[in-house]
Design a protein around this motif. Structure first.
Motif: not given
Length: 327
Positions: A138-139, A141-143, A145-146, A186, A190, A193-194
């Protein structure tokens, strides 16, 4: 170039958090390997602060590669230490005792995912997926995409990793099915979330997205829905295997500017359904409208429908939908 080779040029080494992100494991995992198996950095600065050198990281990379094959962590750590520091591994032996080379472990090329020249982030995602490490995945994937934006993250990092997992599954029987399901779940989380909050729907300016009947591969359509929301374009997402009657009823009730029908397989792509949706009308007499229909996914290859759009990728689909909604 490996992670350890890249680190060797940085002088001061990396922190535990930086190493964890690049390897695709949780920082707590690295600290546990240090505490249990002696795989910590050789040099500590400022008391307990860890700084990982290229040599240190090479041991961790080997540890990751060995544990993904199913080797017990204690044995993987022994091999990693022996391969990187053979002299240290034999220092405690009597001088007359001959040095015994460790038994070769399975090579990385045969056990890891084949990612070729893919970005470093792909390797981190692959390792986290193979280890079934939810927090790290999760961490990461979020990173990504950001850092890169949704479209670039999908094309350059997420999709290559998913394809590598798929190839691994095909070549290893049923051994890696759980990894593919885990990674897909996951990625889907993500994407949610984004995505920004739902954009208020505007009459005649909404996109309807659905998988055709019998089609359950929703992930590419979820990426498209998130990318539309990112551009403040209203979208209604209906997900997997929407029955024919439900597709028709959804279009009739919402009057969308555009409809995207996803088919992963040629056996599910239905030309009559696409033609029927394209022929639907709504609005007052004299100003009736039709939706722009996009046939999306590899299932439509070789099934071109006259008058309908057939974008070949995410970027092209976004351009076509934006034109249909705002035009």
């Amino acid at each position: 170039m490996t992670l350890s080779e890249g680190t060797g040029r940085q002088g001061g080494g990396l922190t535990t958090g930086e190493v964890a992100r690049r390897l695709g494991v949780a920082p707590t995992t690295i600290r546990s390997w240090d505490r249990r198996y002696g795989l910590g950095p050789r040099v500590r600065t400022g008391g307990e602060h860890r700084r990982w050198t290229a040599e240190d990281i090479a041991r961790l990379e080997r540890m990751c590669a060995l544990t993904t094959t199913g080797m017990p962590p204690a044995e993987a750590a022994r091999v990693a230490r022996s391969e990187q520091h053979p002299d240290a591994a034999t220092a405690a032996r009597p001088a007359a005792q001959p040095r015994v080379r460790p038994e070769p472990a399975p090579s990385r090329a045969r056990t890891g995912l084949r990612l070729g020249d893919a970005r470093q982030e792909c390797r981190g995602l692959a390792r986290a997926a193979l280890r079934l490490d939810a927090c790290a995945l999760d961490r990461l994937l979020d990173t990504v995409i950001a850092d890169h934006g949704l479209v670039a993250a999908w094309h350059e990092v997420i999709m290559p990793t998913l394809q590598a997992v798929g190839r691994k599954w095909e070549s290893a029987g049923e051994r890696y099915v759980e990894v593919e399901h885990f990674l897909s779940w996951h990625v889907s989380g993500a994407l949610r979330r984004c995505a920004p909050p739902a954009v208020p729907e505007r009459s005649g300016a909404t996109t309807l997205l659905a998988c055709v009947p019998g089609e359950n591969h929703t992930l590419p359509l979820e990426v498209l829905a998130a990318a539309l929301a990112e551009r403040d374009l209203p979208v209604r997402m209906f997900g997997a295997a929407l029955p024919v009657e439900a597709v028709v009823e959804a279009v009739r009730r919402t009057g969308p500017a555009a409809v995207g029908l996803w088919a992963q397989s040629r056996t599910t792509a239905s030309r009559p359904l696409a033609q029927h949706v394209a022929a639907m009308e709504w609005g007052v007499r004299g100003a009736r409208r039709h939706p722009a229909v996009l046939t999306l996914g590899p299932g439509w290859a070789g099934k071109a429908v006259p008058g309908l759009l057939r974008p070949t990728g995410l970027a092209e689909a976004l351009t076509a939908l934006e034109a249909a909604v705002t035009g």
